[in-house]
Design a protein around this motif. Sequence first.
Motif, PDB file in Angstrom:
ATOM      1  N   ASP A 130     -17.773   7.840  14.650  1.00  0.00           N
ATOM      2  CA  ASP A 130     -18.987   7.936  13.303  1.00  0.00           C
ATOM      3  C   ASP A 130     -17.956   7.683  12.194  1.00  0.00           C
ATOM      4  OD1 ASP A 130     -18.040  10.673  14.032  1.00  0.00           O
ATOM      5  OD2 ASP A 130     -19.984  11.264  13.586  1.00  0.00           O
ATOM      6  N   LEU A 131     -16.064   7.761  12.402  1.00  0.00           N
ATOM      7  CA  LEU A 131     -14.950   8.362  11.097  1.00  0.00           C
ATOM      8  C   LEU A 131     -14.587   6.502  10.553  1.00  0.00           C
ATOM      9  CD1 LEU A 131     -13.546  11.380  12.493  1.00  0.00           C
ATOM     10  CD2 LEU A 131     -14.750  10.739  10.452  1.00  0.00           C
ATOM     11  N   VAL A 132     -14.482   6.885   9.584  1.00  0.00           N
ATOM     12  CA  VAL A 132     -13.722   5.373   8.991  1.00  0.00           C
ATOM     13  C   VAL A 132     -12.075   6.058   8.556  1.00  0.00           C
ATOM     14  CG1 VAL A 132     -13.348   3.805   7.846  1.00  0.00           C
ATOM     15  CG2 VAL A 132     -15.802   3.965   8.494  1.00  0.00           C
ATOM     16  N   TYR A 133     -11.321   5.775   9.339  1.00  0.00           N
ATOM     17  CA  TYR A 133      -9.846   6.247   8.651  1.00  0.00           C
ATOM     18  C   TYR A 133      -9.814   4.589   7.725  1.00  0.00           C
ATOM     19  CZ  TYR A 133      -9.821   9.552  12.404  1.00  0.00           C
ATOM     20  OH  TYR A 133      -9.781  10.775  12.849  1.00  0.00           O
ATOM     21  N   PHE A 134      -9.114   5.143   6.300  1.00  0.00           N
ATOM     22  CA  PHE A 134      -8.693   4.067   5.209  1.00  0.00           C
ATOM     23  C   PHE A 134      -7.250   4.709   5.192  1.00  0.00           C
ATOM     24  CE2 PHE A 134     -12.996   4.770   3.793  1.00  0.00           C
ATOM     25  CZ  PHE A 134     -13.351   3.786   4.118  1.00  0.00           C
ATOM     26  N   TYR A 135      -6.430   4.075   5.573  1.00  0.00           N
ATOM     27  CA  TYR A 135      -4.279   3.233   5.355  1.00  0.00           C
ATOM     28  C   TYR A 135      -4.031   3.364   3.914  1.00  0.00           C
ATOM     29  CZ  TYR A 135      -5.719   4.366  10.035  1.00  0.00           C
ATOM     30  OH  TYR A 135      -6.036   5.309  11.770  1.00  0.00           O
ATOM     31  N   LEU A 136      -3.464   3.895   3.140  1.00  0.00           N
ATOM     32  CA  LEU A 136      -2.391   3.744   2.260  1.00  0.00           C
ATOM     33  C   LEU A 136      -1.404   4.125   1.469  1.00  0.00           C
ATOM     34  CD1 LEU A 136      -5.928   5.465  -0.782  1.00  0.00           C
ATOM     35  CD2 LEU A 136      -5.975   3.010   0.911  1.00  0.00           C
ATOM     36  N   GLU A 137      -0.882   3.569   0.898  1.00  0.00           N
ATOM     37  CA  GLU A 137       0.474   3.852   0.620  1.00  0.00           C
ATOM     38  C   GLU A 137       0.630   3.592  -0.626  1.00  0.00           C
ATOM     39  OE1 GLU A 137       4.479   3.039   3.871  1.00  0.00           O
ATOM     40  OE2 GLU A 137       3.693   1.111   2.184  1.00  0.00           O
ATOM     41  N   ILE A 138       1.721   4.767  -1.500  1.00  0.00           N
ATOM     42  CA  ILE A 138       2.631   3.927  -2.641  1.00  0.00           C
ATOM     43  C   ILE A 138       3.540   4.342  -2.348  1.00  0.00           C
ATOM     44  CG2 ILE A 138       2.758   5.593  -4.777  1.00  0.00           C
ATOM     45  CD1 ILE A 138       0.701   6.960  -3.944  1.00  0.00           C
ATOM     46  N   GLU A 139       4.899   2.688  -2.121  1.00  0.00           N
ATOM     47  CA  GLU A 139       5.996   3.066  -2.824  1.00  0.00           C
ATOM     48  C   GLU A 139       7.050   3.404  -3.455  1.00  0.00           C
ATOM     49  OE1 GLU A 139       5.258  -1.314   0.768  1.00  0.00           O
ATOM     50  OE2 GLU A 139       4.352  -1.816  -1.491  1.00  0.00           O
TER      51      GLU A 139
END
Length: 166
Positions: free
Chosen positions: A106-115
Motif C-alpha cells: 500500500d506504499l508508493v516509493y518515489f526516487y529523486l536525485e540532486i546531481e
Amino acid sequence: MKLKKLYFLFIIIPLLAFTTHKYYLSLTQIKFKEESKAVQIIINVFMDDIEIALNKDYDIDLQLATKKELKNNDVYFKRYLKTKLQFKINTSKKEFTYIGKEYDGDLVYFYLEIEDITEVNSIEITNKILLTHFPKQENLIKTEVHNKNKSVLLSKDDYREKLTYQ
C-alpha cells in the motif's frame, strides 16, 4: 442480557473505533553519496493518500495499481512533488530530478536525485506533501551525510527545517 448489550455498546464499540484510526505519515530518506556527487532521495507515502491528493488537485482519476491506472501518471507525480518539495543545499536552492516510482503493497516509493553536489554542510528541506488534504499529516525526514544521521518530523504548522552537518 441487557447488561451485556450495554457493556458492548459503551465499552467495546469505542475501543474498536480507536483501532481503526488512520495515521498520516510519509518518510523521506536523504543520503549524500560523495562518490557519485549526488544527493539521493527516497520518499514513501501511502498509495491511497497520494491518489486522493492528486485526483483532487489535478481533477484526474489515477486508480493506482489497477488495470485502469493512468498511463502518464509520472507527469502528475513529478508536478506534484515539484510544488510540494524544495531543497537548499549549503544555502543554494537545488532542483531535483524525478527518477521514477515503485509500488510496494500500500506504499508508493518515489526516487529523486540532486546531481553535481561536491559537499554538503547543510540541507534545508521544505516538505508540504499531503498537508493540504490531510491536516494531521506528518512528514518524517531522515538524513545521512558524512556518516551523520539526523531526523526531523515536519507537519502542517512546521514544514521547513535546516539540518547542519559540520
